[in-house]
Design an enzyme around this catalytic site. Structure first.
Site, PDB file in Angstrom:
ATOM      1  N   GLY A 142     -15.509  -0.846   5.912  1.00  0.00           N
ATOM      2  CA  GLY A 142     -16.017   0.372   5.296  1.00  0.00           C
ATOM      3  C   GLY A 142     -14.868   1.295   4.962  1.00  0.00           C
ATOM      4  O   GLY A 142     -13.974   0.953   4.202  1.00  0.00           O
ATOM      5  N   THR A 202     -12.876   4.556   3.313  1.00  0.00           N
ATOM      6  CA  THR A 202     -12.868   5.044   1.937  1.00  0.00           C
ATOM      7  C   THR A 202     -12.879   3.901   0.936  1.00  0.00           C
ATOM      8  O   THR A 202     -13.636   3.919  -0.041  1.00  0.00           O
ATOM      9  CB  THR A 202     -11.641   5.933   1.697  1.00  0.00           C
ATOM     10  OG1 THR A 202     -11.616   6.983   2.670  1.00  0.00           O
ATOM     11  CG2 THR A 202     -11.683   6.546   0.314  1.00  0.00           C
ATOM     12  N   ILE A 231     -14.528  -0.527  15.222  1.00  0.00           N
ATOM     13  CA  ILE A 231     -13.216  -0.611  14.590  1.00  0.00           C
ATOM     14  C   ILE A 231     -12.989   0.668  13.815  1.00  0.00           C
ATOM     15  O   ILE A 231     -13.685   0.954  12.838  1.00  0.00           O
ATOM     16  CB  ILE A 231     -13.117  -1.830  13.658  1.00  0.00           C
ATOM     17  CG1 ILE A 231     -13.354  -3.121  14.456  1.00  0.00           C
ATOM     18  CG2 ILE A 231     -11.761  -1.871  12.969  1.00  0.00           C
ATOM     19  CD1 ILE A 231     -13.381  -4.356  13.591  1.00  0.00           C
ATOM     20  N   ALA A 236      -5.951  14.096   0.354  1.00  0.00           N
ATOM     21  CA  ALA A 236      -5.515  14.658  -0.919  1.00  0.00           C
ATOM     22  C   ALA A 236      -5.656  13.595  -2.001  1.00  0.00           C
ATOM     23  O   ALA A 236      -5.428  12.420  -1.767  1.00  0.00           O
ATOM     24  CB  ALA A 236      -4.068  15.133  -0.826  1.00  0.00           C
ATOM     25  N   LYS A 292      -7.391  21.210  -6.007  1.00  0.00           N
ATOM     26  CA  LYS A 292      -5.959  20.897  -5.950  1.00  0.00           C
ATOM     27  C   LYS A 292      -5.393  20.858  -7.359  1.00  0.00           C
ATOM     28  O   LYS A 292      -5.887  20.121  -8.219  1.00  0.00           O
ATOM     29  CB  LYS A 292      -5.760  19.538  -5.261  1.00  0.00           C
ATOM     30  CG  LYS A 292      -4.326  19.052  -5.252  1.00  0.00           C
ATOM     31  CD  LYS A 292      -4.213  17.684  -4.598  1.00  0.00           C
ATOM     32  CE  LYS A 292      -2.795  17.151  -4.701  1.00  0.00           C
ATOM     33  NZ  LYS A 292      -2.678  15.797  -4.127  1.00  0.00           N
ATOM     34  N   VAL A 298     -16.472  -9.558  12.639  1.00  0.00           N
ATOM     35  CA  VAL A 298     -16.265 -10.947  12.240  1.00  0.00           C
ATOM     36  C   VAL A 298     -15.562 -11.713  13.363  1.00  0.00           C
ATOM     37  O   VAL A 298     -14.520 -11.289  13.857  1.00  0.00           O
ATOM     38  CB  VAL A 298     -15.438 -11.030  10.941  1.00  0.00           C
ATOM     39  CG1 VAL A 298     -15.074 -12.479  10.618  1.00  0.00           C
ATOM     40  CG2 VAL A 298     -16.198 -10.399   9.790  1.00  0.00           C
ATOM     41  N   LEU A 317      -5.878  -0.581   1.922  1.00  0.00           N
ATOM     42  CA  LEU A 317      -4.717  -0.896   2.744  1.00  0.00           C
ATOM     43  C   LEU A 317      -4.495  -2.388   2.909  1.00  0.00           C
ATOM     44  O   LEU A 317      -3.377  -2.818   3.208  1.00  0.00           O
ATOM     45  CB  LEU A 317      -4.863  -0.239   4.125  1.00  0.00           C
ATOM     46  CG  LEU A 317      -4.922   1.296   4.130  1.00  0.00           C
ATOM     47  CD1 LEU A 317      -5.152   1.813   5.537  1.00  0.00           C
ATOM     48  CD2 LEU A 317      -3.653   1.884   3.533  1.00  0.00           C
ATOM     49  N   ILE A 346      -5.955   6.755  -2.624  1.00  0.00           N
ATOM     50  CA  ILE A 346      -7.323   6.678  -3.140  1.00  0.00           C
ATOM     51  C   ILE A 346      -7.317   6.279  -4.616  1.00  0.00           C
ATOM     52  O   ILE A 346      -8.204   5.549  -5.072  1.00  0.00           O
ATOM     53  CB  ILE A 346      -8.059   8.004  -2.893  1.00  0.00           C
ATOM     54  CG1 ILE A 346      -8.341   8.161  -1.388  1.00  0.00           C
ATOM     55  CG2 ILE A 346      -9.354   8.086  -3.682  1.00  0.00           C
ATOM     56  CD1 ILE A 346      -8.996   9.460  -0.995  1.00  0.00           C
TER      57      ILE A 346
END
Length: 517
Positions: A12, A14, A46, A54, A82, A189, A337, A350
């Protein structure tokens, strides 16, 4: 009608929920006509990294694509606006510049602004380049308003992004995706089964014993890359020789009266510290190289530089700059990531999730369930994602390489290190004649490069001779007019704090009630 393609998102956070929300919005899983059967697997046991708060202006495009109401999204995620990123002490100690979300000046007679500015500098008639940026002047004044839709107006020369709580954003997107047919499975998993003939992933077995089959697997499992690396061994390309920071400490602090419409990055002895103002708190962190400072000393430096009281102990993170050699390998692609990591110096994490999701949608497989997925789709996905990563990489390296600090070993190292040829070429072209190539693909446009080049003392020796077609007095007059119009319009803008209060503010009592849930 053929059965829908089974797509399984692992993880899950972001990245997982951005992917789930976008696929749910456009392909509508669970409806009779959908070509997609979508499931997301995550385990509450996890944790997620959850420090990225940002963003870049592209996130507004993503939210608009989903049909999200901006004010509601900002209330739910405790967001603020921003206009750019301030860099303190980067070129040298005591220096400050802002990378704005907007242009510098305007093109005159078909020639880019920086060439006229360079010419006026030589005449002793040009002000700081920041005076010609609407976004910078608004940010310096802690102002905000929406850009004008009139493209002829100087008030249309900027855009904006958000600061928000990444955990709350993931929860917001989860509600969005589940309301549109996504099936979420809580679980961890235990085993991954591969097809013996192709090596593709066949299924995942959870700790509960449930077996989940799929045609396409999307790995959003974080740094580990549970599918793409642990089981498919796609390989890793290490970029730490250019981006040596390998650790971070993140800590929230109390919100202060200072409520800027920009992110702050302050260079420290062994890395840099971020400051991100939210409605209910301030996000802080120290990104550093363990080769140049101990973890204990890094924590002391971070806590000593907070603007408000820390709300918890700093959270440690370890990472290595680089990317997967293949972001899409066999029937598994990576987002977030698990695909790669570039430190959040320019708030690109992001964005890289977003561009991967959008590229997946553009290249979504047309194969039938059980059939092999066309390898050409993966090749094109990897080509486009590689371009994005490499161009972001070069932009981040520039911040480090273009420094004149002599106060610590880290800054000496990055100033003298060999950099990629692609970056060397860009620096030399700018030094010679102020030239910045505009990418067809890739993130940062010429104003972004211009901000960092000039902000860190990389000044062009020459300029485009087409800028000499206008006489000195006219150039000086036009530059002065730009400054006056920007200043007058910025002075009339609301304060950022007042704008947020009127548009999307959540009262503190309600914030605390929601956060404690």
């Amino acid at each position: 009608m053929a059965s829908p393609l089974k797509v399984v998102i692992l993880g899950g956070g972001t990245s997982g929920w951005m992917c789930a929300a976008a696929l749910s919005a456009i392909l509508k899983p669970g409806t009779p006509s959908s070509i997609l059967d979508l499931r997301l697997i995550e385990s509450a046991d996890i944790g997620t990294v959850g420090v990225g708060e940002a963003t870049l202006p592209h996130i507004k495009e993503f939210n608009d694509f989903l049909g999200i109401n901006e004010a509601e999204f900002m209330r739910k995620t405790k967001a603020t606006f921003k206009l750019g990123i301030e860099f303190r002490d980067w070129g040298q100690v005591g220096n400050s510049y802002i990378h704005p979300f907007g242009t510098f000046g305007q093109t005159l007679a078909g020639v880019e602004f920086q060439h006229y500015w360079t010419r006026a500098q030589a005449l002793g008639e040009a002000a700081s380049i920041e005076d010609y940026s609407y976004a910078i002047q608004a940010a310096r004044g802690q102002k905000f308003d929406f850009p004008s839709e009139d493209k002829e107006s100087i008030k249309s020369t900027f855009s904006y992004a958000y600061h928000f709580d990444a955990g709350l954003y993931a929860a917001f997107l989860r509600d969005f995706a589940e309301a549109r047919g996504l099936k979420r499975t809580e679980g961890k998993v235990e085993t991954v089964a591969l097809k013996p003939d192709s090596g593709d992933i066949a299924s995942l077995t959870l700790a509960s014993g449930e077996v989940i089959e799929g045609d396409l697997f999307i790995d959003c499992s974080g740094f580990r890359g549970l599918l793409i690396e642990d089981h498919l061994h796609a390989g890793w390309e290490d970029w730490s020789r250019w981006l040596p920071c390998d650790r971070a400490l993140a800590v929230p602090s109390e919100r202060t009266d200072d409520f800027p419409s920009y992110t702050r990055s302050t260079a420290l002895s062994a890395g840099w510290q971020w400051r991100i103002p939210l409605q209910h708190r301030t996000g802080n962190g120290y990104v550093y190289s363990s080769a140049f400072i101990s973890d204990d000393d890094a924590q002391k430096a971070l806590l000593a530089n907070l603007d408000g009281a820390a709300l918890m102990d700093p959270k440690p993170l370890r990472f290595k700059a680089g990317r997967r050699k293949k972001s899409w390998y066999k029937n598994c692609l990576t987002i977030g990531l698990s695909s790669g990591f570039l430190e959040p110096l320019e708030s690109t994490s992001i964005y890289l999730v977003q561009i991967a999701v959008q590229t997946l949608i553009a290249l979504f497989p047309s194969s039938k369930p059980g059939e092999p997925i066309d390898d050409k789709l993966a090749d094109e996905f990897n080509r486009l994602i590689d371009i994005e990563y490499e161009r972001v990489r070069d932009f981040l390296i520039l911040h480090y390489h273009a420094n004149t600090r002599t106060d610590s070993a880290l800054w000496d190292y990055v100033r003298h290190m060999n950099v990629p040829d692609s970056l060397t070429h860009k620096i030399e072209q700018f030094k010679r004649r102020g030239y910045v190539k505009k990418y067809r693909d890739g993130l940062f446009s010429p104003p972004s490069w211009l901000a960092v080049f000039i902000g860190q003392g990389v000044v062009p020796h020459g300029y485009d001779r087409m800028a000499d077609t206008m006489d000195d007095a006219t150039v000086i007059e036009k530059l002065a007019d730009m400054r006056v119009r920007i200043r007058a319009n910025v002075d009339a803008m609301p304060d950022h704090a007042d704008f947020v209060r009127d548009y999307c503010f959540v009262p503190p009592a309600k914030v605390m009630a929601e956060v404690s849930k």
